[in-house]
Design a protein around this motif. Sequence first.
Motif, PDB file in Angstrom:
ATOM      1  N   CYS A 287       0.826  -1.200   0.000  1.00  0.00           N
ATOM      2  CA  CYS A 287       0.000   0.000   0.000  1.00  0.00           C
ATOM      3  C   CYS A 287       0.871   1.265   0.000  1.00  0.00           C
ATOM      4  CB  CYS A 287      -0.911  -0.011   1.225  1.00  0.00           C
ATOM      5  SG  CYS A 287      -1.965   1.458   1.336  1.00  0.00           S
ATOM      6  N   ARG A 288       0.461   2.249  -0.779  1.00  0.00           N
ATOM      7  CA  ARG A 288       1.235   3.491  -0.868  1.00  0.00           C
ATOM      8  C   ARG A 288       1.345   4.172   0.486  1.00  0.00           C
ATOM      9  NH1 ARG A 288       5.473   5.561  -3.392  1.00  0.00           N
ATOM     10  NH2 ARG A 288       5.277   7.746  -3.947  1.00  0.00           N
ATOM     11  N   TYR A 289       0.381   3.987   1.359  1.00  0.00           N
ATOM     12  CA  TYR A 289       0.442   4.588   2.687  1.00  0.00           C
ATOM     13  C   TYR A 289       1.659   4.112   3.476  1.00  0.00           C
ATOM     14  CZ  TYR A 289      -4.453   6.085   2.120  1.00  0.00           C
ATOM     15  OH  TYR A 289      -5.619   6.668   1.688  1.00  0.00           O
ATOM     16  N   ASN A 290       2.208   2.969   3.118  1.00  0.00           N
ATOM     17  CA  ASN A 290       3.345   2.391   3.844  1.00  0.00           C
ATOM     18  C   ASN A 290       4.688   2.955   3.378  1.00  0.00           C
ATOM     19  OD1 ASN A 290       1.116   0.799   4.396  1.00  0.00           O
ATOM     20  ND2 ASN A 290       2.097  -1.149   3.942  1.00  0.00           N
ATOM     21  N   HIS A 291       4.712   3.608   2.215  1.00  0.00           N
ATOM     22  CA  HIS A 291       5.977   3.875   1.544  1.00  0.00           C
ATOM     23  C   HIS A 291       6.873   4.870   2.277  1.00  0.00           C
ATOM     24  CE1 HIS A 291       5.368   2.065  -2.691  1.00  0.00           C
ATOM     25  NE2 HIS A 291       4.650   1.401  -1.803  1.00  0.00           N
ATOM     26  N   ALA A 292       6.308   5.943   2.804  1.00  0.00           N
ATOM     27  CA  ALA A 292       7.158   6.931   3.486  1.00  0.00           C
ATOM     28  C   ALA A 292       7.847   6.306   4.693  1.00  0.00           C
ATOM     29  CB  ALA A 292       6.331   8.143   3.907  1.00  0.00           C
ATOM     30  N   ALA A 293       7.129   5.463   5.427  1.00  0.00           N
ATOM     31  CA  ALA A 293       7.725   4.789   6.588  1.00  0.00           C
ATOM     32  C   ALA A 293       8.833   3.839   6.149  1.00  0.00           C
ATOM     33  CB  ALA A 293       6.650   4.040   7.364  1.00  0.00           C
ATOM     34  N   ILE A 294       8.630   3.129   5.060  1.00  0.00           N
ATOM     35  CA  ILE A 294       9.660   2.223   4.554  1.00  0.00           C
ATOM     36  C   ILE A 294      10.894   3.010   4.128  1.00  0.00           C
ATOM     37  CG2 ILE A 294      10.228   0.567   2.728  1.00  0.00           C
ATOM     38  CD1 ILE A 294       7.202  -0.192   2.754  1.00  0.00           C
ATOM     39  N   ASP A 295      10.679   4.116   3.400  1.00  0.00           N
ATOM     40  CA  ASP A 295      11.808   4.969   3.005  1.00  0.00           C
ATOM     41  C   ASP A 295      12.627   5.392   4.223  1.00  0.00           C
ATOM     42  OD1 ASP A 295      11.405   4.987   0.260  1.00  0.00           O
ATOM     43  OD2 ASP A 295      10.247   6.833   0.262  1.00  0.00           O
ATOM     44  N   GLY A 296      11.918   5.846   5.256  1.00  0.00           N
ATOM     45  CA  GLY A 296      12.609   6.340   6.448  1.00  0.00           C
ATOM     46  C   GLY A 296      13.392   5.254   7.149  1.00  0.00           C
ATOM     47  N   MET A 297      12.779   4.083   7.334  1.00  0.00           N
ATOM     48  CA  MET A 297      13.463   2.995   8.022  1.00  0.00           C
ATOM     49  C   MET A 297      14.665   2.504   7.228  1.00  0.00           C
ATOM     50  SD  MET A 297      12.133  -0.812   9.045  1.00  0.00           S
ATOM     51  CE  MET A 297      12.393  -1.324   7.335  1.00  0.00           C
ATOM     52  N   LEU A 298      14.494   2.301   5.914  1.00  0.00           N
ATOM     53  CA  LEU A 298      15.619   1.814   5.118  1.00  0.00           C
ATOM     54  C   LEU A 298      16.762   2.824   5.074  1.00  0.00           C
ATOM     55  CD1 LEU A 298      13.848   0.071   2.088  1.00  0.00           C
ATOM     56  CD2 LEU A 298      14.946  -1.000   4.069  1.00  0.00           C
ATOM     57  N   ASP A 299      16.429   4.111   5.058  1.00  0.00           N
ATOM     58  CA  ASP A 299      17.478   5.131   5.066  1.00  0.00           C
ATOM     59  C   ASP A 299      18.285   5.073   6.360  1.00  0.00           C
ATOM     60  OD1 ASP A 299      18.726   7.521   3.821  1.00  0.00           O
ATOM     61  OD2 ASP A 299      17.938   8.522   5.594  1.00  0.00           O
ATOM     62  N   ILE A 300      17.599   4.891   7.468  1.00  0.00           N
ATOM     63  CA  ILE A 300      18.299   4.768   8.754  1.00  0.00           C
ATOM     64  C   ILE A 300      19.186   3.529   8.757  1.00  0.00           C
ATOM     65  CG2 ILE A 300      17.977   4.287  11.216  1.00  0.00           C
ATOM     66  CD1 ILE A 300      15.436   6.043  11.063  1.00  0.00           C
ATOM     67  N   MET A 301      18.634   2.403   8.307  1.00  0.00           N
ATOM     68  CA  MET A 301      19.395   1.155   8.331  1.00  0.00           C
ATOM     69  C   MET A 301      20.641   1.246   7.448  1.00  0.00           C
ATOM     70  SD  MET A 301      16.377  -1.740   8.338  1.00  0.00           S
ATOM     71  CE  MET A 301      17.547  -3.097   8.556  1.00  0.00           C
ATOM     72  N   GLN A 302      20.519   1.862   6.296  1.00  0.00           N
ATOM     73  CA  GLN A 302      21.664   1.971   5.388  1.00  0.00           C
ATOM     74  C   GLN A 302      22.691   2.970   5.901  1.00  0.00           C
ATOM     75  OE1 GLN A 302      19.604   2.918   1.771  1.00  0.00           O
ATOM     76  NE2 GLN A 302      18.658   0.879   1.625  1.00  0.00           N
ATOM     77  N   ALA A 303      22.215   4.113   6.388  1.00  0.00           N
ATOM     78  CA  ALA A 303      23.140   5.156   6.855  1.00  0.00           C
ATOM     79  C   ALA A 303      23.905   4.726   8.104  1.00  0.00           C
ATOM     80  CB  ALA A 303      22.364   6.446   7.132  1.00  0.00           C
ATOM     81  N   GLU A 396       7.011  10.064   9.867  1.00  0.00           N
ATOM     82  CA  GLU A 396       8.247  10.153  10.648  1.00  0.00           C
ATOM     83  C   GLU A 396       8.488   8.790  11.271  1.00  0.00           C
ATOM     84  OE1 GLU A 396      10.388  12.846  14.105  1.00  0.00           O
ATOM     85  OE2 GLU A 396       8.215  12.578  14.167  1.00  0.00           O
ATOM     86  N   VAL A 397       9.696   8.280  11.097  1.00  0.00           N
ATOM     87  CA  VAL A 397      10.050   6.963  11.614  1.00  0.00           C
ATOM     88  C   VAL A 397      11.085   7.141  12.726  1.00  0.00           C
ATOM     89  CG1 VAL A 397      10.962   4.684  11.047  1.00  0.00           C
ATOM     90  CG2 VAL A 397       9.661   5.970   9.348  1.00  0.00           C
ATOM     91  N   GLN A 398      10.784   6.574  13.865  1.00  0.00           N
ATOM     92  CA  GLN A 398      11.718   6.584  14.999  1.00  0.00           C
ATOM     93  C   GLN A 398      12.146   5.141  15.270  1.00  0.00           C
ATOM     94  OE1 GLN A 398       9.263   8.343  18.000  1.00  0.00           O
ATOM     95  NE2 GLN A 398       9.404  10.416  17.144  1.00  0.00           N
ATOM     96  N   VAL A 399      13.435   4.886  15.149  1.00  0.00           N
ATOM     97  CA  VAL A 399      13.976   3.534  15.319  1.00  0.00           C
ATOM     98  C   VAL A 399      14.793   3.483  16.598  1.00  0.00           C
ATOM     99  CG1 VAL A 399      15.503   1.776  14.350  1.00  0.00           C
ATOM    100  CG2 VAL A 399      14.009   3.101  12.846  1.00  0.00           C
ATOM    101  N   ALA A 400      14.407   2.602  17.508  1.00  0.00           N
ATOM    102  CA  ALA A 400      15.152   2.398  18.757  1.00  0.00           C
ATOM    103  C   ALA A 400      15.969   1.119  18.630  1.00  0.00           C
ATOM    104  CB  ALA A 400      14.189   2.293  19.931  1.00  0.00           C
TER     105      ALA A 400
END
Length: 473
Positions: A287-303, A396-400
């Motif tokens: 679902c497109r509603y999921n995409h911004a959260a996925i972008d944010g999480m993957l960016d954190i994981m890669q960075a 906004e994605v917050q990863v602990a």
Amino acid sequence: MLQQVPTVATTTPQPPLGSTRELAGFLAGLVPEAVPPAAIDAAKVMVLDLLGCMLGAMRTPEVAMAAGVMEALGGTPDCTAIGFRFRTSCQNAAYLNGVTSHVIELDDTHRDSITHVGSPVIPAALAMAERGGASGLEFLMSVVVGYEACLRVANAVQPSHWRRGFLSMGTCGTFGAAAASAHLLRLDADRLADALGLAGIQAGGLNSSIYGEGDMGKRLCPGHAAGTGIVSALLAERGFTGSRNIFEQRKGFCESFADDYDISRITADLGKVWEVTRTSLKPYSCCRYNHAAIDGMLDIMQAEAITAGDIAGITVRTYDIAVTNRPHRVQPHTLFDAKMSIPFSLAVAARKGALAEHDFTEDLLADTSLQDFAGQVRVEADAAMSAAFPREWPAEVQVALRDGRGFSRLVPYPKGEPEAPMTQAEVETKFRDLAHVAITPDAANQVIALVNGLDRATGVASLMAAITKGLRN
């Protein structure tokens, strides 16, 4: 002798055109010279992307069942059932191809109107262009026209339309399919208004599948819209009349399908803003509603060079519709159910580092480690983001992390939006990744070249032939 007073010709003031007639008049008179190259180029991108979505769905049970029904129904073999070796009637082909295009949840999305637009419009335009022998440019023009009709109406009724439980790809998509078909039939403004009126009488599409047990019903919406739009235009061509003020009249479309609406949006900036250029593509198979959260999480994981095992919990703050209009199951019943869930989509993306169609497989549904990860994801509504929707679809994605560190990302526009577009290379890579399910690599490359050259092609027959000849079985 009485002096003769010269008469002065008078005209009765004509009432202003309603939105339906104004839109119909604009679209009926549209010629290639009036359309900017960017809109034609965008139409090519949308066509290639949707063909990939169709071909990538060829191994799904939904497509097998729908194709079986359409092949059994038969009909005059005017048009291609994309991904198959049989031909069928124009309406049946559009219906089947519309269903096929939406099965894997990778078809395009228009942000303001909350609409999957390509899945109803492009199958109708393809079938009518193939049936009538239209040129490639005329086909692309019909796609532009269909996007304008569908999305302008959807702009007027959203987000109230969505909140009432309707899927605009099914309801407003009917107008888009009718307008695209009418363009290829060269209907005048009156007949196009008739086609829109007939489409409105038949418009339908509920969002109930999302709240059930992951049933297949949602896939029928674009197919119904595509087939119904074609029939509406063909009836109008023969003089079958429809309501020529279907949008603005009492008990018309807007009043019946939305609690709050703004009819002025149907005709705002006609000829200045082209909705096909404001349509986004989906890099992730969910679902497109999921995409911004996925972008944010993957960016954190890669960075930060972290893995799924390093993550202790995730909080996603986003707009309320993305939160409340989904069950967000951590133990999804079906792949469709999984793709509607932000927590489960994040779990798959965290494990695989991506979320293409081949990353979503049936075996993942019973994977307890993914369920455990999804159980650590909290999804919350943010007031400011809710107020900005549907102009923006942020998260906004917050990863602990387990070591006590924490990171956050605010993603205002997910990848694929006009503000964060996919490159042409990324579009073609997505197509090849999906198309390999059904056609050979050489055929995929040929399809890409043919779509890119559609504005110079004599028709769509070569494109359809390349797909059929390239089928793997």
